[in-house]
Design an enzyme around this catalytic site. Structure first.
Site, PDB file in Angstrom:
ATOM      1  N   ASP D 228      33.607   2.439  65.622  1.00  0.00           N
ATOM      2  CA  ASP D 228      33.405   1.420  66.664  1.00  0.00           C
ATOM      3  C   ASP D 228      34.601   0.493  66.838  1.00  0.00           C
ATOM      4  O   ASP D 228      34.463  -0.621  67.351  1.00  0.00           O
ATOM      5  CB  ASP D 228      32.138   0.588  66.386  1.00  0.00           C
ATOM      6  CG  ASP D 228      30.883   1.435  66.365  1.00  0.00           C
ATOM      7  OD1 ASP D 228      30.863   2.465  67.061  1.00  0.00           O
ATOM      8  OD2 ASP D 228      29.930   1.085  65.662  1.00  0.00           O
ATOM      9  N   GLU D 229      35.770   0.962  66.435  1.00  0.00           N
ATOM     10  CA  GLU D 229      36.972   0.127  66.522  1.00  0.00           C
ATOM     11  C   GLU D 229      38.012   0.703  67.487  1.00  0.00           C
ATOM     12  O   GLU D 229      39.106   0.158  67.610  1.00  0.00           O
ATOM     13  CB  GLU D 229      37.626   0.007  65.128  1.00  0.00           C
ATOM     14  CG  GLU D 229      36.816  -0.742  64.102  1.00  0.00           C
ATOM     15  CD  GLU D 229      36.943  -2.248  64.248  1.00  0.00           C
ATOM     16  OE1 GLU D 229      37.833  -2.705  64.985  1.00  0.00           O
ATOM     17  OE2 GLU D 229      36.141  -2.958  63.635  1.00  0.00           O
TER      18      GLU D 229
END
Lengths: 284, 284, 284, 284
Positions: D228-229
């Site tokens: 999720d980065e």
């Protein structure tokens, strides 16, 4: 537990809320949702309640009878009481545009919409293959200007056969006839591809482009005899710029149409809309 | 007519709405607004009512006494009853940023906010000229790390002197001390320049820029001892693109901060917010 | 570094971008921003550039002369070249509504708007105190139907005296006369309190309320002789529900009017708007 | 006419735009779209062009060769040139959630997405019936923690067999392995159901509910090894209130997920995204 939804609409009077909530309490119901609205210009009162009752001894007809005697008559209410679990039966009218139809059927398939869709009705054959993909019966009722009357008769017969509660016009490109409107008053939902009252009628994206607006919209409303003038249920908009062509407007508009129509269907199916004075009260 | 606002908060029980609305009816009140919420996870009940009473024989103290005896005690309610026309008294804390201060004072001057602003408090001199433009007293309370305690004492003395009901931190760049928080529990409103819980703490626009987000936001919340962790009252966002610099983020963010803080102030002043479990119920 | 802004507008032709960017490179400029738009319906080309030049040897007049000879003439361009640091001079016209005036003056005071405000002109005395708060000269020009002509003459004299570049109508409740429009073509910005083309003319919030819309809006546009029909610069909207009264519409609308007008002023002041065919190209 | 899309990315230098636009003009191309961006912090230059060429004598390989020699090498560009009409081939990875899959396939069927979808890959059987409805091949690759490596090998073999250009994770509930990420760098699009960086990881709607936010969101991003980065392509949000349950959050979130993912797919398919420094430049 049995859950019911009560909709009430009457002239504003002192003590209505107390009377209704007392009644619910007196028959062992528990209010899990209550919203009310007073139109102080028109002195009209609206209320929506969700209540739950223990399964045993629950009798919907008795509740309705007593409600009618003890509340509806003394307060001269328009009202309805419905089981929450009972899914309304919706017919879809389409012509050739497929994006709203795909969206409704997809949401229906994923279980998002608390409805039954027994039938899709169309004046063209084009979208029968979409109906087939989702295994929904498709009824083709072609008509011309001259045969519009008999076409309407067939539509009504099909609607009755399938015990349809309400109708959705999913970019259906025909004007609904007064007979059908009268039979399904405030029960026919249309999607118009502009933020009404701007750009009623045909080709709203072209008009919006020519006017140079910075925002385009879509509007779902109940169908009345005045074209694009019925009570608005839901609207939404998106931003556009000088760099967008008419084709871009149409493409961006499709997303609006899908979303706004789906929300209107959901609100209607969940008995969250009430109509008066050509406007809606939406308890969302 | 006299108008009152009633806020109620208790564990969920059958018959609360009926009991309250009966009571209002029994003392001649007319309910003009009722909204309620049940948190079914926590089994908590919330209600907000606006009622009006004829001017003669209206006695707020009697109403409060009877409410307490007949409703609040039996149902173990947290509650308040207030005259709608009574404007709460708000203090503004500022440091050097002027945009939120200008916005609040402008709205106050145009009559948009139902509040009194008896005093502006600051640890710097910079914004005294803004206060002077709007003819609001400005109290300068400088402090250092070492003198923070005495600074807080002076702040509290000023707040008491001006009988302040609630405090707004208009981009006040200091951490509020626990004593002051305890005195004004759920009565200190902060504006944080990110969509919390993303980017808490210092320099959120820089963090947002570095992360490459496509949306920035602002959040108003009640101040608790945990920095940027208090109950959220209102949030809003705006879109950004790769073409925006950090300076653009800051400029666009100013508009968000102004709007979100102004809305939170209005909601609080109109007694539309209730706090529990580090969250807000906002009856808007 | 010296920064300039170039705006170009001509019929679409091959090689324009190459010619312009070559020219900038040839005189030692560095392009830091370039945006272009082709209206393929009308075959019109638009471009906006920001360039920077080393301070020494920079001569704006020479650049303009050469641009004119080498580019503007061969390509038949409409064009302008301006120093970015030069702030345009804006006059504000007001009547009695104060919210937009407060907002503009607050933003001006905080340094958000790259403009000068040498004068506020009004047909009423009411807002002179607001002007005084912000130390802006206020010129009162009263007129009646009968004296509108002489009033306009005085307005024009004041605008000339203060060397005004563009005018903002901050909820100014008078119709601008054709002479003034002709003098300030595409340089008078109005804010209308609806999402045009819905609800032009008087009392749009009342019309929106009566129609039962779920969205209200505001529109800023350049003033033309057709009332509320000029090129739209910016629009925005907010959601409303059945629970909002006309007064709520007006209150919520104030926020829209402020924001939309402020954005339009900023876009115009930063030379980001171009007008053709009663539409705007907005390079934002 | 033949249309091509050129993407360029290099360190910022004087005269790039002039050089590129000259080159296009010199080979008889007409620029119909040009957008550029300079990251002045990092001194990086980005450009996207759409050009059209007459059908005769058009040779894509020659254009590429000359572009490489005359522009890409001297300016040290990262670049790509592609025929606009060539549709990229997209694989969909799913597990059990069906709403994004239905939405993508519906849009694909209506012709909204300029892609080919040769294959759907899943670790479960559940959604094979959805694939069948839309007549898309469905490849079931089950795996456990222990067999994840062989599962990945089979995934890669299928992707190669179908000549997949990019991958969409349509609420695929598995972590993508580093090998696959390395093979499809900036070519795997995920949809996360929160406005990142708020609420990364599992159960973001539950976290949002517990935090009491007033806005929920969804984020599409390219997949990198940090969960999720990755670089954010698109985000959107919707408002929630105290009256919404976690189930309501999930339901409202579905609409966000669908919309945000569909927009990201469209942007990627139209070659409008560029990645650097863990951020995206989106020329929309």
């Amino acid at each position: 537990m049995n859950k019911i939804v009560i909709l009430i609409h009457c002239s504003d009077q002192k003590g209505i809320i107390a009377a209704v909530t007392n009644y619910i309490a007196s028959i062992g119901g528990n209010i899990i949702y209550l919203d009310q609205h007073v139109d102080s210009d028109q002195d009209v009162f609206f209320m929506r309640l969700e209540c739950e009752f223990a399964k045993d001894h629950f009798n919907l007809d008795t509740i309705k009878d007593n409600f009618s005697k003890n509340l509806a008559n003394p307060f001269s209410m328009s009202w309805s009481i419905q089981l929450q679990e009972r899914k309304p039966r919706m017919a879809i009218f389409v012509s050739k545009y497929d994006h709203c139809l795909y969206d409704i059927l997809s949401r229906y398939s994923t279980g998002e919409l608390p409805i039954e869709i027994p039938i899709i009705i169309s004046n063209h054959h084009d979208l029968s293959s979409v109906a087939a993909r989702f295994s929904i019966p498709f009824h083709h009722i072609p008509f011309t200007k001259e045969t519009k009357e008999s076409g309407e008769k067939e539509q009504i017969a099909v609607l009755e056969k399938y015990q349809i509660d309400f109708i959705v016009l999913a970019r259906y490109m025909q004007i609904i006839t007064p007979n059908l409107i009268a039979l399904y008053q405030n029960k026919i939902i249309n999607i118009h591809h502009s933020f009404l009252p701007a750009f009623p009628g045909a080709k709203p994206y072209h008009s919006a482009f020519n006017r140079g607006v910075k925002i385009i919209g879509a509007t779902s409303h109940y169908v009345t005899e005045e074209l694009d003038e019925g009570p608005i249920i839901e609207q939404d908009i998106t931003r556009v710029t000088h760099s967008h062509s008419i084709e871009d407007f149409i493409m961006k508009g499709k997303d609006l149409e899908r979303m706004v129509l789906a929300r209107a269907i959901k609100l209607h199916a969940e008995r969250k809309t009430m109509v008066y004075n050509n406007k809606t009260v939406v308890f969302s």
